[in-house]
Design an enzyme around this catalytic site. Structure first.
Site, mmCIF file in Angstrom:
data_model
loop_
_atom_site.group_PDB
_atom_site.id
_atom_site.type_symbol
_atom_site.label_atom_id
_atom_site.label_comp_id
_atom_site.label_asym_id
_atom_site.label_seq_id
_atom_site.Cartn_x
_atom_site.Cartn_y
_atom_site.Cartn_z
ATOM 1 N N ASP A 31 -59.399 -20.676 -19.936
ATOM 2 C CA ASP A 31 -60.675 -20.905 -19.757
ATOM 3 C C ASP A 31 -60.973 -22.281 -19.503
ATOM 4 O O ASP A 31 -61.638 -23.170 -20.092
ATOM 5 C CB ASP A 31 -61.491 -20.381 -20.798
ATOM 6 C CG ASP A 31 -63.063 -20.253 -20.437
ATOM 7 O OD1 ASP A 31 -63.308 -20.538 -19.372
ATOM 8 O OD2 ASP A 31 -64.037 -20.284 -21.212
ATOM 9 N N VAL A 57 -73.027 -24.620 -31.277
ATOM 10 C CA VAL A 57 -72.195 -25.723 -31.824
ATOM 11 C C VAL A 57 -73.181 -26.754 -32.384
ATOM 12 O O VAL A 57 -74.029 -27.345 -31.748
ATOM 13 C CB VAL A 57 -71.346 -26.474 -30.750
ATOM 14 C CG1 VAL A 57 -70.241 -27.447 -31.594
ATOM 15 C CG2 VAL A 57 -70.292 -25.480 -30.027
ATOM 16 N N GLY A 91 -71.540 -18.732 -28.755
ATOM 17 C CA GLY A 91 -72.088 -19.027 -30.000
ATOM 18 C C GLY A 91 -72.755 -20.622 -29.959
ATOM 19 O O GLY A 91 -72.709 -21.186 -28.537
ATOM 20 N N GLY A 126 -73.414 -21.639 -25.933
ATOM 21 C CA GLY A 126 -72.694 -21.058 -24.754
ATOM 22 C C GLY A 126 -72.990 -19.329 -25.064
ATOM 23 O O GLY A 126 -73.837 -18.987 -25.917
ATOM 24 N N LEU A 156 -75.395 -29.143 -30.833
ATOM 25 C CA LEU A 156 -74.818 -30.149 -29.872
ATOM 26 C C LEU A 156 -74.791 -29.278 -28.557
ATOM 27 O O LEU A 156 -74.691 -29.862 -27.411
ATOM 28 C CB LEU A 156 -73.244 -30.203 -30.126
ATOM 29 C CG LEU A 156 -73.108 -31.237 -31.493
ATOM 30 C CD1 LEU A 156 -71.628 -31.311 -31.540
ATOM 31 C CD2 LEU A 156 -73.781 -32.604 -31.142
ATOM 32 N N LYS A 168 -68.924 -24.497 -34.895
ATOM 33 C CA LYS A 168 -69.306 -23.510 -34.028
ATOM 34 C C LYS A 168 -69.464 -22.305 -34.667
ATOM 35 O O LYS A 168 -68.886 -21.717 -35.703
ATOM 36 C CB LYS A 168 -68.334 -22.924 -33.004
ATOM 37 C CG LYS A 168 -68.351 -22.064 -31.908
ATOM 38 C CD LYS A 168 -67.331 -21.259 -31.474
ATOM 39 C CE LYS A 168 -66.650 -22.184 -30.511
ATOM 40 N NZ LYS A 168 -65.778 -21.789 -29.488
#
Length: 622
Positions: free
Chosen positions: A439, A328, A326, A323, A320, A342
């Site tokens: 975040d 996803v 990690g 980042g 998907l 994740k």
């Protein structure tokens, strides 16, 4: 994940033939259990087990022996409420004791919280998952790793030093599994290796005892098999029959092989030392995660095989996104439930800290606009987190037109802003101590089937000061995403709820403009979206930052709501935190903006429903 009674920890209860690598003349048998020297069922053997007439298993005291290896004995410890702590004395004997490493003793009725392992198993887990409804006392963890400098636990520390009345159960841990109801014992024979009774071609391993004495174990060296202790037979070399190898070829290559072997040994030594260090770190990580999982009954535990099967062996087609921390993947469990998994990119301490942090925080809060943590997995030092699946991706993807779908309408953008603000306000005001996300950004705002927003990624989140204290901030090093980071927090290292407010202000500007937060194709003074927005809004030039995709549907009422939202974003982006509104004030302002735009609450839902229906008819769900 299939509906089986194991969503928290892996229950591993084995009953099978027991064998050890150290052989002796003959063997002794108790129905289903086969043992070899130095283990037996009579006084003639150094380490004596009893034979259960009911089950045919080897037992130590009242506890069934599950497995015997060259260095350890594994026994079954069924979870029992209010079992006297002194029952564990049966497993402290002249030649065996619970291992200090990879073991956790679960206890009840403690006078003081155990400091060596900050974990607590809630009553809900004990009652619902273990079917022990009468077990009212909470279960805490006694980690043997810090009790002594020996290789084994100290009976005095466990029984007297813990201050606990009851022994509930135990947990043993390996690199690939966490086992509730299982305890690992070390075994040894009397005397040090200097007075060894090991046979020829056998190595001696010393065991440091809790009283300062030494014990030893004998094991046949690699390439040998047989009887490691000084009994008839000894260790003999393993013979492998090889066909088709000419004697002259063997002799001719022997010299080359010796040279290569020297190089290989040197390289292997280097990597072995690194592997030992990594293995030790993984064991430490596993113990930390184990306590976190045991202490959070709302977080199910998945096996690696389940995770691997759900993602089709982490197939690229299921990816998907990826980042800094990690990747996803989309996954599907046997019950047809779709999930997002994740997989962390790194196995270092920082990454593990974020996993532990996310497990703690997401298991302690619940809100319709916060993503739900469905479970986690830990395999060979690698953590995985399982979330509910959000089929419409992230807000960022829609604002940047990365999904090939029509642009988000103003109605949907306004609804997403309101829902996101409600979730952040919940973290700041409805939880004690408050939670600061740290975040907030458009790529961490997920959208479900009906485009409802859900905030995700709590790896950087921090608990604020309890409402019992007057402190308005906590001091910590700045962390977050460039472009969203509170400039005053970056300057003075003081984190507060207003840091999330600043980040949310940037998201509001994204919703209005569709611009990227950092864009080096813009003029130097406008690379940062927050700076660009503050300049344009401050000069009354909101029209300069309105997303061109909204021009087709714009009207006076919509233009007024965009202006109102821009003014709210302007206040959120104030450099001084005291000038920014709170998230509660922001939600109230957004509610007023919605009422002005929609006119009535009923009109709001009608418009959203029509828009969602049109989008879903034009574009199939992913």
């Amino acid at each position: 994940m299939a509906e089986t009674p194991q969503p928290y920890l892996i229950f591993v209860f084995f009953v099978f033939t027991l064998t050890v690598a150290t052989q002796t003349t003959g063997s002794v048998k108790c129905k289903t259990s086969l043992l070899r020297y130095p283990f037996g069922f009579s006084d003639g053997y150094p380490i004596r087990f009893n034979c259960s007439e009911i089950t045919g298993e080897a037992v130590i005291g009242e506890f069934a022996v599950q497995e015997v290896t060259n260095s350890n004995i594994y026994v079954e410890i069924p979870p029992v409420c209010k079992r006297n702590i002194r029952k564990i004395e049966q497993l402290f004997r002249e030649n065996l004791a619970p291992s200090k490493l990879q073991n956790i003793i679960l206890v009840q009725g403690c006078k003081k919280q155990n400091k060596s392992s900050n974990c607590l198993i809630r009553n809900k887990f004990v009652e619902n998952r273990l079917n022990l409804s009468k077990c009212k006392s909470p279960v805490s963890c006694l980690d043997g790793a810090t009790t002594t400098t020996a290789d084994v636990m100290s009976l005095g520390d466990v029984v007297n030093g813990s201050g606990c009345k009851y022994w509930f159960s135990s947990i043993s841990q390996s690199q690939v599994s966490v086992n509730l109801g299982r305890l690992k014992l070390d075994w040894w024979l009397k005397g040090s290796c200097s007075n060894t009774t090991c046979s020829e071609n056998a190595d001696c391993a010393k065991v440091k005892l809790d009283d300062g004495g030494l014990g030893h174990r004998c094991t046949c060296r690699e390439g040998f098999s047989g009887k490691a202790f000084t009994v008839p037979g000894g260790c003999h070399r393993l013979v492998y029959k090889r066909k088709g190898l000419h004697k002259l070829v063997v002799l001719g290559t022997a010299g080359i092989l010796v040279g290569v072997l020297v190089i290989v040994v040197l390289i292997a030594t280097y990597f072995f030392r690194n592997k030992q260090s990594a293995s030790s770190e993984r064991a430490s990580i596993a113990n930390r995660l184990l306590c976190e999982l045991a202490g959070n009954s709302s977080v199910p535990f998945y096996t690696y095989k389940e995770i691997e099967k759900a993602t089709d062996s982490f197939s690229d087609k299921n990816m998907l996104g990826t980042g800094a921390y990690g990747t996803v993947y989309a996954g599907e469990f046997p019950n047809s439930s779709c999930v997002a998994i994740k997989r962390l990119k790194h196995k270092d301490t920082t990454s593990i800290d974020q996993v532990v942090n996310e497990i703690k925080l997401l298991s302690s809060v619940s809100h319709p606009n916060l993503v739900r943590l469905l479970g986690c997995c830990f395999a060979d030092g690698e953590p995985f987190l399982v979330y509910e699946f959000m089929p419409n991706g992230t807000l960022y993807q829609h604002l940047q037109h990365e999904r090939g779908q029509p642009p988000l309408s103003w109605q949907l953008r306004l609804a997403i802003a309101c829902q996101t603000a409600n979730a952040i306000a919940h973290l700041h005001s409805s939880v004690n101590p408050p939670i600061y996300h740290r975040d907030i950004k458009s790529s961490n705002i997920l959208l479900d089937h009906e485009f409802n927003s859900k905030i995700s990624d709590f790896g950087l989140s921090r608990l604020g000061m309890s409402t019992d204290f007057e402190a308005s901030h906590i001091s910590t090093a700045p962390q977050g995403t460039p472009g969203y980071l509170d400039p005053q927090y970056h300057q003075d290292f003081q984190l507060s709820d207003k840091s999330d407010v600043y980040s949310f202000g940037v998201v509001l500007v994204e919703i209005i403009s569709g611009f990227k937060v950092i864009d080096f194709t813009r003029p130097y003074s406008e690379v940062n979206l927050a700076s660009l927005a503050v300049d344009r809004i401050g000069r009354g030039r909101v029209v300069d930052i309105i997303d061109p995709c909204l021009n087709k549907e714009i009207n006076p009422k919509m233009f007024a709501s965009i202006h109102n939202l821009a003014e709210l974003a302007f206040r959120c982006l104030s450099f001084h935190r005291n000038m920014r509104p709170t998230m509660v004030e922001i939600t109230e302002d957004l509610h007023r903006i919605k009422l002005m735009h929609y006119g009535t609450e009923s009109g709001k839902f009608k418009n959203r429903s029509e828009i969602d229906m049109k989008r879903q008819q034009s574009f199939p769900r992913e």
